[in-house]
Design a protein around this motif. Sequence first.
Motif, PDB file in Angstrom:
ATOM      1  N   PHE A  76       0.856  -1.191   0.000  1.00 17.08           N
ATOM      2  CA  PHE A  76       0.000   0.000   0.000  1.00 17.08           C
ATOM      3  C   PHE A  76       0.893   1.242   0.000  1.00 17.08           C
ATOM      4  O   PHE A  76       1.010   1.948   1.010  1.00 17.08           O
ATOM      5  CB  PHE A  76      -0.919  -0.003   1.229  1.00 17.08           C
ATOM      6  N   PRO A  77       1.557   1.513  -1.124  1.00 16.71           N
ATOM      7  CA  PRO A  77       2.565   2.574  -1.170  1.00 16.71           C
ATOM      8  C   PRO A  77       2.013   3.974  -0.935  1.00 16.71           C
ATOM      9  O   PRO A  77       2.776   4.878  -0.581  1.00 16.71           O
ATOM     10  CB  PRO A  77       3.134   2.446  -2.596  1.00 16.71           C
ATOM     11  N   LYS A  78       0.724   4.182  -1.103  1.00 14.52           N
ATOM     12  CA  LYS A  78       0.146   5.513  -0.916  1.00 14.52           C
ATOM     13  C   LYS A  78      -0.299   5.763   0.521  1.00 14.52           C
ATOM     14  O   LYS A  78      -0.754   6.867   0.844  1.00 14.52           O
ATOM     15  CB  LYS A  78      -1.035   5.702  -1.858  1.00 14.52           C
ATOM     16  N   SER A  79      -0.196   4.760   1.369  1.00 10.86           N
ATOM     17  CA  SER A  79      -0.647   4.883   2.752  1.00 10.86           C
ATOM     18  C   SER A  79       0.448   5.525   3.613  1.00 10.86           C
ATOM     19  O   SER A  79       1.517   4.940   3.798  1.00 10.86           O
ATOM     20  CB  SER A  79      -1.029   3.514   3.319  1.00 10.86           C
ATOM     21  N   SER A  80       0.183   6.706   4.141  1.00 15.83           N
ATOM     22  CA  SER A  80       1.145   7.359   5.025  1.00 15.83           C
ATOM     23  C   SER A  80       1.285   6.603   6.348  1.00 15.83           C
ATOM     24  O   SER A  80       2.359   6.603   6.961  1.00 15.83           O
ATOM     25  CB  SER A  80       0.710   8.803   5.286  1.00 15.83           C
ATOM     26  N   PHE A  81       0.215   5.954   6.784  1.00 18.56           N
ATOM     27  CA  PHE A  81       0.273   5.189   8.027  1.00 18.56           C
ATOM     28  C   PHE A  81       1.229   4.004   7.888  1.00 18.56           C
ATOM     29  O   PHE A  81       2.040   3.735   8.782  1.00 18.56           O
ATOM     30  CB  PHE A  81      -1.123   4.693   8.409  1.00 18.56           C
ATOM     31  N   MET A  82       1.138   3.287   6.760  1.00 21.33           N
ATOM     32  CA  MET A  82       2.028   2.138   6.549  1.00 21.33           C
ATOM     33  C   MET A  82       3.475   2.585   6.469  1.00 21.33           C
ATOM     34  O   MET A  82       4.383   1.907   6.968  1.00 21.33           O
ATOM     35  CB  MET A  82       1.621   1.392   5.278  1.00 21.33           C
TER      36      MET A  82
ATOM     37  N   LYS B  48      17.361   8.815  12.150  1.00 21.59           N
ATOM     38  CA  LYS B  48      17.161  10.029  11.353  1.00 21.59           C
ATOM     39  C   LYS B  48      15.873   9.963  10.552  1.00 21.59           C
ATOM     40  O   LYS B  48      15.176  10.978  10.371  1.00 21.59           O
ATOM     41  CB  LYS B  48      18.355  10.230  10.420  1.00 21.59           C
ATOM     42  N   LYS B  49      15.523   8.763  10.092  1.00 16.20           N
ATOM     43  CA  LYS B  49      14.285   8.595   9.328  1.00 16.20           C
ATOM     44  C   LYS B  49      13.082   8.349  10.225  1.00 16.20           C
ATOM     45  O   LYS B  49      11.987   8.830   9.954  1.00 16.20           O
ATOM     46  CB  LYS B  49      14.434   7.423   8.348  1.00 16.20           C
ATOM     47  N   GLY B  50      13.289   7.577  11.282  1.00 16.78           N
ATOM     48  CA  GLY B  50      12.159   7.139  12.087  1.00 16.78           C
ATOM     49  C   GLY B  50      11.705   8.108  13.152  1.00 16.78           C
ATOM     50  O   GLY B  50      10.499   8.224  13.420  1.00 16.78           O
ATOM     51  N   LEU B  51      12.639   8.828  13.771  1.00 14.55           N
ATOM     52  CA  LEU B  51      12.266   9.721  14.870  1.00 14.55           C
ATOM     53  C   LEU B  51      11.298  10.829  14.457  1.00 14.55           C
ATOM     54  O   LEU B  51      10.358  11.122  15.205  1.00 14.55           O
ATOM     55  CB  LEU B  51      13.528  10.323  15.508  1.00 14.55           C
TER      56      LEU B  51
ATOM     57  N   MET C  12       7.900  11.300  16.412  1.00 15.72           N
ATOM     58  CA  MET C  12       7.582  12.562  17.076  1.00 15.72           C
ATOM     59  C   MET C  12       6.324  13.191  16.499  1.00 15.72           C
ATOM     60  O   MET C  12       5.532  13.794  17.213  1.00 15.72           O
ATOM     61  CB  MET C  12       8.757  13.534  16.926  1.00 15.72           C
ATOM     62  N   ARG C  13       6.135  13.032  15.201  1.00 14.74           N
ATOM     63  CA  ARG C  13       4.928  13.569  14.567  1.00 14.74           C
ATOM     64  C   ARG C  13       3.683  12.901  15.133  1.00 14.74           C
ATOM     65  O   ARG C  13       2.691  13.555  15.428  1.00 14.74           O
ATOM     66  CB  ARG C  13       4.993  13.343  13.057  1.00 14.74           C
ATOM     67  N   LYS C  14       3.772  11.591  15.336  1.00 15.39           N
ATOM     68  CA  LYS C  14       2.642  10.870  15.922  1.00 15.39           C
ATOM     69  C   LYS C  14       2.406  11.316  17.359  1.00 15.39           C
ATOM     70  O   LYS C  14       1.266  11.506  17.797  1.00 15.39           O
ATOM     71  CB  LYS C  14       2.901   9.365  15.868  1.00 15.39           C
ATOM     72  N   ALA C  15       3.500  11.519  18.104  1.00 16.15           N
ATOM     73  CA  ALA C  15       3.361  11.962  19.494  1.00 16.15           C
ATOM     74  C   ALA C  15       2.783  13.369  19.555  1.00 16.15           C
ATOM     75  O   ALA C  15       1.955  13.681  20.416  1.00 16.15           O
ATOM     76  CB  ALA C  15       4.721  11.916  20.186  1.00 16.15           C
ATOM     77  N   ASP C  16       3.203  14.248  18.620  1.00 20.56           N
ATOM     78  CA  ASP C  16       2.683  15.611  18.593  1.00 20.56           C
ATOM     79  C   ASP C  16       1.202  15.627  18.313  1.00 20.56           C
ATOM     80  O   ASP C  16       0.438  16.413  18.878  1.00 20.56           O
ATOM     81  CB  ASP C  16       3.423  16.424  17.534  1.00 20.56           C
TER      82      ASP C  16
END
Length: 235
Positions: free
Chosen positions: A137-143, A217-220, A224-228
């Motif tokens: 599901f390449p268009k899914s931002s959640f995935m 560098k990629k994951g944080l 953080m975006r999810k936590a925000d």
Amino acid sequence: MESLFALLNAVALLGWSSALLVLLTNDFVVERPLFVSERGGGGGGVFAGGGGGGGRIPLIDLLLVLELICLVEVCRIAVGKLKGNLVLGSVLHVIRFSCLFLVLPNGLLRGDDDVATRYVLYAWSITEVCRYPMYLFPKSSFMRRVRLVAPIFTFPVGCAAEACGAYRALMTEWRDDDDGGVGDGRGKNPIKLGLLGMVILINGVLGPTMAYPALLKKGLPELMRKADKKGSKGE
């Protein structure tokens, strides 16, 4: 061709999900499903079980097939058909194949007491179960977020467990000789020693200093975006 690669991704997701299910079943339902080497018949197989005699460990065979699918992805990265870090991907799968042949089989046959092997398997399977949905599901931002965040937690565990398992296998190979003697310098396999030493070196030095910072560098930012988002909802 894209439909073929999509099918391979679906098969890989199913396979890694099955491996994770085997681990969970082994820990919480029944004892050692697919962990015991199947013996008999003249064949033996690629992975020999411990204690003499040929045999197969079905879980290891499954992981070998899944790693071969991963090699297809590395080849696609090499020719520019898929985004990814070619060097990191190549090193990662060299380490995995080394563990599949030299570390995990004996660890599985040790049973539930072999913590390092179980941590390796959990780290691999959780990482891949979180990774392949992004390809399907390449268009899914959640995935995509799940794929980037998961290694923050699974990589350190898998990296340390691989190094521990490789060190134990290295010490065993260094002590044991082909004739059953101990410590007289005969019968040591330099290829095995070299591969196990490579796993220890990479996981112990390059993993924490180069690979993990790149993953952070990629994951944080995604984490953080999810936590925000959760914080803003709470306000």
